[in-house]
Enzyme design. Structure first.
Site, PDB file in Angstrom:
ATOM      1  N   LYS A  85       0.833  -1.210   0.000  1.00 12.71           N
ATOM      2  CA  LYS A  85       0.000   0.000   0.000  1.00 12.71           C
ATOM      3  C   LYS A  85       0.869   1.262   0.000  1.00 12.71           C
ATOM      4  CE  LYS A  85      -2.271  -0.969   3.823  1.00 12.71           C
ATOM      5  NZ  LYS A  85      -1.657  -2.248   4.193  1.00 12.71           N
ATOM      6  N   ARG A  87      -9.514   1.027   8.472  1.00 14.63           N
ATOM      7  CA  ARG A  87      -9.111  -0.344   8.787  1.00 14.63           C
ATOM      8  C   ARG A  87     -10.187  -1.071   9.594  1.00 14.63           C
ATOM      9  NH1 ARG A  87      -3.150   0.641   8.626  1.00 14.63           N
ATOM     10  NH2 ARG A  87      -2.035  -1.294   8.938  1.00 14.63           N
ATOM     11  N   ARG A  96      11.772  -5.930   5.030  1.00 15.69           N
ATOM     12  CA  ARG A  96      11.460  -4.522   4.742  1.00 15.69           C
ATOM     13  C   ARG A  96      12.246  -3.577   5.642  1.00 15.69           C
ATOM     14  NH1 ARG A  96       5.350  -2.284   4.890  1.00 15.69           N
ATOM     15  NH2 ARG A  96       5.392  -2.704   7.117  1.00 15.69           N
ATOM     16  N   ARG A 109      11.241  -1.618  11.045  1.00 14.55           N
ATOM     17  CA  ARG A 109      10.175  -1.292  11.989  1.00 14.55           C
ATOM     18  C   ARG A 109      10.090  -2.349  13.078  1.00 14.55           C
ATOM     19  NH1 ARG A 109       4.908   0.131   8.446  1.00 14.55           N
ATOM     20  NH2 ARG A 109       3.972  -0.981  10.176  1.00 14.55           N
ATOM     21  N   ARG A 167      -0.436  -8.828  13.296  1.00 13.95           N
ATOM     22  CA  ARG A 167      -1.003  -7.786  12.431  1.00 13.95           C
ATOM     23  C   ARG A 167      -1.837  -8.402  11.308  1.00 13.95           C
ATOM     24  NH1 ARG A 167       4.107  -5.075  10.636  1.00 13.95           N
ATOM     25  NH2 ARG A 167       2.811  -3.708   9.387  1.00 13.95           N
TER      26      ARG A 167
HETATM   27  P1  AMP Z   1       0.913   0.648   8.822  1.00 19.96           P
HETATM   28  O1  AMP Z   1       2.131   1.472   8.631  1.00 19.96           O
HETATM   29  O2  AMP Z   1      -0.235   1.054   7.939  1.00 19.96           O
HETATM   30  O3  AMP Z   1       1.197  -0.831   8.752  1.00 19.96           O
HETATM   31  O4  AMP Z   1       0.407   0.936  10.333  1.00 19.96           O
HETATM   32  C1  AMP Z   1       1.223   0.650  11.432  1.00 19.96           C
HETATM   33  C2  AMP Z   1       0.394   0.584  12.700  1.00 19.96           C
HETATM   34  O5  AMP Z   1      -0.245   1.850  12.942  1.00 19.96           O
HETATM   35  C3  AMP Z   1      -0.744  -0.430  12.677  1.00 19.96           C
HETATM   36  O6  AMP Z   1      -0.312  -1.744  12.984  1.00 19.96           O
HETATM   37  C4  AMP Z   1      -1.665   0.154  13.749  1.00 19.96           C
HETATM   38  O7  AMP Z   1      -1.171  -0.096  15.044  1.00 19.96           O
HETATM   39  C5  AMP Z   1      -1.535   1.654  13.483  1.00 19.96           C
HETATM   40  N1  AMP Z   1      -2.530   2.087  12.484  1.00 19.96           N
HETATM   41  C6  AMP Z   1      -2.299   2.552  11.229  1.00 19.96           C
HETATM   42  N2  AMP Z   1      -3.441   2.858  10.601  1.00 19.96           N
HETATM   43  C7  AMP Z   1      -4.437   2.574  11.470  1.00 19.96           C
HETATM   44  C8  AMP Z   1      -5.858   2.641  11.413  1.00 19.96           C
HETATM   45  N3  AMP Z   1      -6.497   3.065  10.320  1.00 19.96           N
HETATM   46  N4  AMP Z   1      -6.553   2.279  12.525  1.00 19.96           N
HETATM   47  C9  AMP Z   1      -5.947   1.865  13.642  1.00 19.96           C
HETATM   48  N5  AMP Z   1      -4.610   1.744  13.748  1.00 19.96           N
HETATM   49  C10 AMP Z   1      -3.859   2.089  12.684  1.00 19.96           C
END
Ligand code: AMP
Length: 213
Positions: free
Chosen positions: A16, A91, A125, A158, A169
């Protein structure tokens, strides 16, 4: 196409962030990544950042209330008519419903990738600490080890890309986010793209699909 309003759906590791970055530059859209916003807040140690970090490090979602407020405020700060890509939001169903009340999304792009490939991608990554560009040590390594090709920033892995958290996740994704595929399909807005190919190929497919709209 600079007024397109897109949502990117897909499991962690589906690409994404990578695709949102390529597409937003090509189409003049603003890239809004909830994960990047939370990570930046966590780095600066704000109250929001500390709260987000406590969920992120466990592989859990940050509560809807906080997340919805953050993203809707970001959207309302854009100039009128400015298109955007939401990467990682919504999400959950309440997030999708809150978004729907504020703006009409043109398409929800679903990047479909097999589970084995997701785990393989996430475990190799690395991300730029400065501009958040993602690299993959196997399929898309940086030109200079440990440094971002674009800005020279330091690359890091990360905390939540470690194997145990990755599994959590993906589980959270299947439970809470995957139902959104149906939510958007029912509205005739789902655009499915094969995300299992290389990043450049996916970007070409995605652009072609959007140009047909
Ligand atoms: P990402 O970089 O999109 O994988 O997001 C990393 C982390 O941020 C996720 O595992 C969640 O803990 C938090 N996060 C990101 N977007 C959301 C969302 N829309 N709702 C809730 N938590 C989020």
């Amino acid at each position: 196409m600079s007024a397109l309003k897109l949502v990117f759906l897909g499991a962690p590791g589906a690409g994404k962030g990578t695709q949102a970055k390529i597409l937003s530059e090509k189409l003049g859209l603003v890239h809004i990544s909830s994960g990047d916003l939370f990570r930046q807040a966590a780095e600066s140690g704000t109250e929001l950042g500390q709260l987000a970090k406590s969920y992120m490090e466990k592989g859990l979602l940050v509560p809807d209330e906080v997340t919805i407020k953050l993203i809707l405020e970001r959207i309302s700060s854009l100039s009128p008519g400015q298109g955007f890509i939401l990467d990682g939001f919504p999400r959950t169903k309440p997030q999708a419903e809150a978004l729907e009340k504020e703006v009409e999304i043109d398409k929800a792009v679903y990047l479909k990738v097999p589970k084995d490939e997701l785990i393989r991608r996430l475990s190799s990554r690395w991300i730029c600490r400065n501009c958040q560009t993602p690299y993959n040590l196997l399929s898309h390594p940086p030109k200079v080890a440990g440094r971002c090709d674009l800005c020279g920033g330091e690359l890091y892995q990360r905390e939540d890309d470690k194997e145990e958290t990755v599994r959590k996740r993906i589980e959270v994704y299947l439970e809470q986010t995957a139902p959104l595929l149906d939510f958007y399909a029912r509205k005739g807005k789902l655009l499915e793209v094969d995300g299992g190919k290389g990043a450049e190929e996916v970007a070409v497919d995605l652009l072609q699909a959007l140009q047909k709209l």
